[in-house]
Design an enzyme around this catalytic site. Sequence first.
Site, mmCIF file in Angstrom:
data_model
loop_
_atom_site.group_PDB
_atom_site.id
_atom_site.type_symbol
_atom_site.label_atom_id
_atom_site.label_comp_id
_atom_site.label_asym_id
_atom_site.label_seq_id
_atom_site.Cartn_x
_atom_site.Cartn_y
_atom_site.Cartn_z
ATOM 1 C CE1 TYR A 166 15.582 -20.346 -64.039
ATOM 2 C CE2 TYR A 166 15.528 -22.703 -64.508
ATOM 3 C CZ TYR A 166 15.954 -21.646 -63.722
ATOM 4 O OH TYR A 166 16.742 -21.893 -62.634
ATOM 5 C CE LYS A 170 19.139 -19.672 -64.226
ATOM 6 N NZ LYS A 170 19.817 -18.552 -63.534
HETATM 7 N N1 LIG Z 1 17.088 -23.834 -56.336
HETATM 8 C C1 LIG Z 1 17.623 -24.610 -57.263
HETATM 9 O O1 LIG Z 1 17.725 -25.848 -57.115
HETATM 10 C C2 LIG Z 1 18.121 -24.011 -58.542
HETATM 11 C C3 LIG Z 1 18.425 -24.893 -59.586
HETATM 12 C C4 LIG Z 1 18.961 -24.380 -60.761
HETATM 13 C C5 LIG Z 1 19.216 -23.016 -60.859
HETATM 14 N N2 LIG Z 1 18.893 -22.172 -59.833
HETATM 15 C C6 LIG Z 1 19.208 -20.746 -60.002
HETATM 16 O O2 LIG Z 1 19.835 -20.284 -58.811
HETATM 17 C C7 LIG Z 1 19.471 -18.924 -58.594
HETATM 18 C C8 LIG Z 1 18.848 -18.758 -57.210
HETATM 19 O O3 LIG Z 1 17.640 -19.466 -57.153
HETATM 20 P P1 LIG Z 1 16.843 -19.748 -55.793
HETATM 21 O O4 LIG Z 1 16.364 -21.126 -55.896
HETATM 22 O O5 LIG Z 1 17.657 -19.307 -54.646
HETATM 23 O O6 LIG Z 1 15.577 -18.768 -56.010
HETATM 24 P P2 LIG Z 1 14.828 -17.739 -55.017
HETATM 25 O O7 LIG Z 1 13.538 -17.423 -55.668
HETATM 26 O O8 LIG Z 1 14.829 -18.265 -53.631
HETATM 27 O O9 LIG Z 1 15.771 -16.450 -55.051
HETATM 28 C C9 LIG Z 1 15.883 -15.607 -56.166
HETATM 29 C C10 LIG Z 1 16.027 -14.176 -55.676
HETATM 30 O O10 LIG Z 1 16.195 -13.304 -56.814
HETATM 31 C C11 LIG Z 1 15.526 -12.090 -56.538
HETATM 32 N N3 LIG Z 1 15.210 -11.369 -57.779
HETATM 33 C C12 LIG Z 1 14.288 -11.711 -58.720
HETATM 34 N N4 LIG Z 1 14.235 -10.771 -59.691
HETATM 35 C C13 LIG Z 1 15.158 -9.824 -59.367
HETATM 36 C C14 LIG Z 1 15.560 -8.615 -59.994
HETATM 37 N N5 LIG Z 1 15.011 -8.198 -61.145
HETATM 38 N N6 LIG Z 1 16.536 -7.881 -59.404
HETATM 39 C C15 LIG Z 1 17.108 -8.300 -58.232
HETATM 40 N N7 LIG Z 1 16.725 -9.417 -57.580
HETATM 41 C C16 LIG Z 1 15.773 -10.181 -58.146
HETATM 42 C C17 LIG Z 1 14.264 -12.531 -55.800
HETATM 43 O O11 LIG Z 1 13.670 -11.474 -55.061
HETATM 44 C C18 LIG Z 1 14.778 -13.671 -54.924
HETATM 45 O O12 LIG Z 1 15.114 -13.238 -53.623
HETATM 46 C C19 LIG Z 1 18.544 -18.530 -59.748
HETATM 47 O O13 LIG Z 1 19.294 -17.925 -60.770
HETATM 48 C C20 LIG Z 1 18.000 -19.869 -60.204
HETATM 49 O O14 LIG Z 1 17.581 -19.800 -61.532
HETATM 50 C C21 LIG Z 1 18.339 -22.641 -58.675
#
Ligand SMILES: NC(=O)c1ccc[n+]([C@@H]2O[C@H](COP(=O)([O-])OP(=O)(O)OC[C@H]3O[C@@H](n4cnc5c(N)ncnc54)[C@H](O)[C@@H]3O)[C@@H](O)[C@H]2O)c1
Length: 301
Positions: A166, A170
């Site tokens: 990951y 990223k």
């Molecule tokens: N939550 C945090 O604090 C955090 C921190 C750093 C980075 N991020 C990044 O932010 C973004 C959102 O994360 P989140 O926490 O909302 O996660 P989440 O798991 O709630 O949402 C991610 C969504 O992506 C969809 N997805 C996965 N594979 C897919 C594909 N191949 N095609 C289309 N859709 C797909 C999933 O179905 C899901 O609904 C991600 O890129 C994550 O890496 C989140």
Amino acid sequence: MGELDRRVVVVTGAGRGIGAAVAEGLAAEGARVVVNDLGVALDGSTPEDGPAHEVAAHIRGAGGEAIADASDVTDFAAAERLIAKAVQEFGRLDVLINVAGILRDGMIFKMAEEQWDAVIDVHLKGTFNTTRHASAYWRENRGGEFRLINFTSASGLYGAPSQPNYAAAKMGIIGLTFSCANALRQYGVTSNAVSPIATTRMTMTVDKGRAIGRYTPENGRLDARNVVPAVAYLASERSGWLNRRVITAGNGRIGLMNEPDLQREITASSGVWDVPTAFAEIEDSFRAAVQHPNIFDRPRG
Ligand SMILES: NC(=O)c1ccc[n+]([C@@H]2O[C@H](COP(=O)([O-])OP(=O)(O)OC[C@H]3O[C@@H](n4cnc5c(N)ncnc54)[C@H](O)[C@@H]3O)[C@@H](O)[C@H]2O)c1
């Protein structure tokens, strides 16, 4: 009139978490949104159409404009259809926001090839796939206020020990974002990355059905909606001056990361280094500069 009046926005991974908050928040500012989500579990398994359709229906129910798309961003041809769908449905594409993501954590010395490939595929290749097709459209239709917004993570920026796949994906996304910033500026596109923090299924640690730690649904500062204003600004027509940067967003804060830059540099007096002099001068000049611990530093044990 909202800040994003009639702007056409594609948000990947918008069926849940931060993507859903972004899709709904931008729609509330007047954007017309394509809500993409494959509807998978956190590890990328068991796709379903529901989440994308539910978020699009929720936006329409609140008086906004949205359509659903349940395609897989890892599929190059499906990503082309996703971009074409936005143009077909709403007449143009102004903003692409790559949020989709999965996790398959593991220490580097135990990681299976399949764990590595799956995470690189969704985050890095998925971001490339949609960006590739959006950028071709923007090159053809140059002169708009176009925006590419890619999601990165503190996991990559600071090196989360249990997430080598990951973290690599990223940081790859940051390289892709910076390259696009320099390649696409001439067509009216800005390209920035967002490093978010929010309570979602990705960050919530659950014990016996209860969320523990600071990532709880009750912690409003960490609500995914707190990420939206920074993303909305980047998506707006006002942000044309802001390009090739990483913006942090969440927990009540919005931050501007430093651009990568040389911190120290030493030069051989003759122009050519010998090993003993390099050893001595590297320690002399760099050592004091690398003593700053980061969030993942632990005592050795
Ligand atoms: N939550 C945090 O604090 C955090 C921190 C750093 C980075 N991020 C990044 O932010 C973004 C959102 O994360 P989140 O926490 O909302 O996660 P989440 O798991 O709630 O949402 C991610 C969504 O992506 C969809 N997805 C996965 N594979 C897919 C594909 N191949 N095609 C289309 N859709 C797909 C999933 O179905 C899901 O609904 C991600 O890129 C994550 O890496 C989140």
